[in-house]
Design a protein around this motif. Sequence first.
Motif, PDB file in Angstrom:
ATOM      1  N   MET A   1      -0.989  -8.199   4.082  1.00 56.23           N
ATOM      2  CA  MET A   1      -1.978  -7.244   4.544  1.00 56.23           C
ATOM      3  C   MET A   1      -2.940  -6.941   3.395  1.00 56.23           C
ATOM      4  SD  MET A   1      -1.370  -3.382   6.082  1.00 56.23           S
ATOM      5  CE  MET A   1      -0.756  -3.832   7.679  1.00 56.23           C
ATOM      6  N   SER A   2      -4.243  -6.958   3.673  1.00 57.38           N
ATOM      7  CA  SER A   2      -5.241  -6.707   2.636  1.00 57.38           C
ATOM      8  C   SER A   2      -5.268  -5.224   2.257  1.00 57.38           C
ATOM      9  CB  SER A   2      -6.626  -7.130   3.128  1.00 57.38           C
ATOM     10  OG  SER A   2      -7.093  -6.224   4.122  1.00 57.38           O
ATOM     11  N   VAL A   3      -5.842  -4.923   1.107  1.00 58.21           N
ATOM     12  CA  VAL A   3      -5.978  -3.534   0.662  1.00 58.21           C
ATOM     13  C   VAL A   3      -6.808  -2.748   1.674  1.00 58.21           C
ATOM     14  CG1 VAL A   3      -6.947  -2.036  -1.127  1.00 58.21           C
ATOM     15  CG2 VAL A   3      -5.696  -4.086  -1.785  1.00 58.21           C
ATOM     16  N   GLU A   4      -7.862  -3.376   2.179  1.00 60.03           N
ATOM     17  CA  GLU A   4      -8.712  -2.697   3.170  1.00 60.03           C
ATOM     18  C   GLU A   4      -7.912  -2.325   4.419  1.00 60.03           C
ATOM     19  OE1 GLU A   4     -13.053  -3.198   5.300  1.00 60.03           O
ATOM     20  OE2 GLU A   4     -12.590  -4.326   3.482  1.00 60.03           O
ATOM     21  N   ASP A   5      -7.056  -3.228   4.880  1.00 57.06           N
ATOM     22  CA  ASP A   5      -6.206  -2.941   6.042  1.00 57.06           C
ATOM     23  C   ASP A   5      -5.219  -1.811   5.734  1.00 57.06           C
ATOM     24  OD1 ASP A   5      -7.419  -4.867   7.639  1.00 57.06           O
ATOM     25  OD2 ASP A   5      -5.939  -6.416   7.150  1.00 57.06           O
ATOM     26  N   LYS A   6      -4.671  -1.812   4.528  1.00 56.00           N
ATOM     27  CA  LYS A   6      -3.726  -0.762   4.136  1.00 56.00           C
ATOM     28  C   LYS A   6      -4.413   0.598   4.104  1.00 56.00           C
ATOM     29  CE  LYS A   6      -0.705  -3.783   1.469  1.00 56.00           C
ATOM     30  NZ  LYS A   6      -0.234  -4.165   0.141  1.00 56.00           N
ATOM     31  N   VAL A   7      -5.621   0.653   3.530  1.00 54.93           N
ATOM     32  CA  VAL A   7      -6.359   1.925   3.474  1.00 54.93           C
ATOM     33  C   VAL A   7      -6.713   2.379   4.886  1.00 54.93           C
ATOM     34  CG1 VAL A   7      -8.473   3.063   2.684  1.00 54.93           C
ATOM     35  CG2 VAL A   7      -7.248   1.524   1.144  1.00 54.93           C
ATOM     36  N   LYS A   8      -7.145   1.455   5.725  1.00 51.59           N
ATOM     37  CA  LYS A   8      -7.486   1.799   7.115  1.00 51.59           C
ATOM     38  C   LYS A   8      -6.268   2.361   7.844  1.00 51.59           C
ATOM     39  CE  LYS A   8     -10.387   0.040  10.747  1.00 51.59           C
ATOM     40  NZ  LYS A   8     -11.204  -1.070  11.192  1.00 51.59           N
ATOM     41  N   ASP A   9      -5.096   1.771   7.622  1.00 49.26           N
ATOM     42  CA  ASP A   9      -3.861   2.288   8.215  1.00 49.26           C
ATOM     43  C   ASP A   9      -3.562   3.704   7.725  1.00 49.26           C
ATOM     44  OD1 ASP A   9      -3.479  -0.008   9.691  1.00 49.26           O
ATOM     45  OD2 ASP A   9      -1.869  -0.805   8.420  1.00 49.26           O
ATOM     46  N   LEU A  10      -3.779   3.949   6.425  1.00 54.48           N
ATOM     47  CA  LEU A  10      -3.566   5.297   5.876  1.00 54.48           C
ATOM     48  C   LEU A  10      -4.507   6.306   6.529  1.00 54.48           C
ATOM     49  CD1 LEU A  10      -3.168   4.545   2.049  1.00 54.48           C
ATOM     50  CD2 LEU A  10      -1.376   5.278   3.643  1.00 54.48           C
TER      51      LEU A  10
END
Length: 152
Positions: A1-10
């Motif tokens: 999972m990309s950092v952008e996806d992780k931040v979006k999930d947060l």
Amino acid sequence: MSVEDKVKDLVTSILEEYPNLFLVEMSIVGNSGHQRVRVLIDGDPNFSIDQCAAVSRRLGFQIEEDDLFDSKYTLEVSSPGVDQPLKLSRQYLKNKGRELKVELLSGEILKGQLTEMKDNAIHLVLKNKKEEVKKTILLSDIKKSNVLISFK
């Protein structure tokens, strides 16, 4: 999972605690030496600066706790400005009754009052010198749509 996806999930997880708020857009720009995390949130019918600050604090804490960036980054959480185009159905619903400037994919530009948003289409009342014309526009036909600000 990309950092952008992780931040979006947060962001999505944090916004679950604020049912009146929703994510409009999230992006990460810059290089690995200094990245900017830009989060645009909006609310029904609106939201306070305190809610925006609370989301920003929680997101910043969570990003640090999860150690998502290995170098400097800037976190920017805000609402879309008046110059930002409408992007989501929920934004159209929020702006019912307001005047819009709508640029269609065909190049045609319409100005009118947003009276309804349903079934992936908006309903505008266009006013010319002699009459009012009702027009239904599919969201898929819209290139860009902005709320017109009146200083009357």
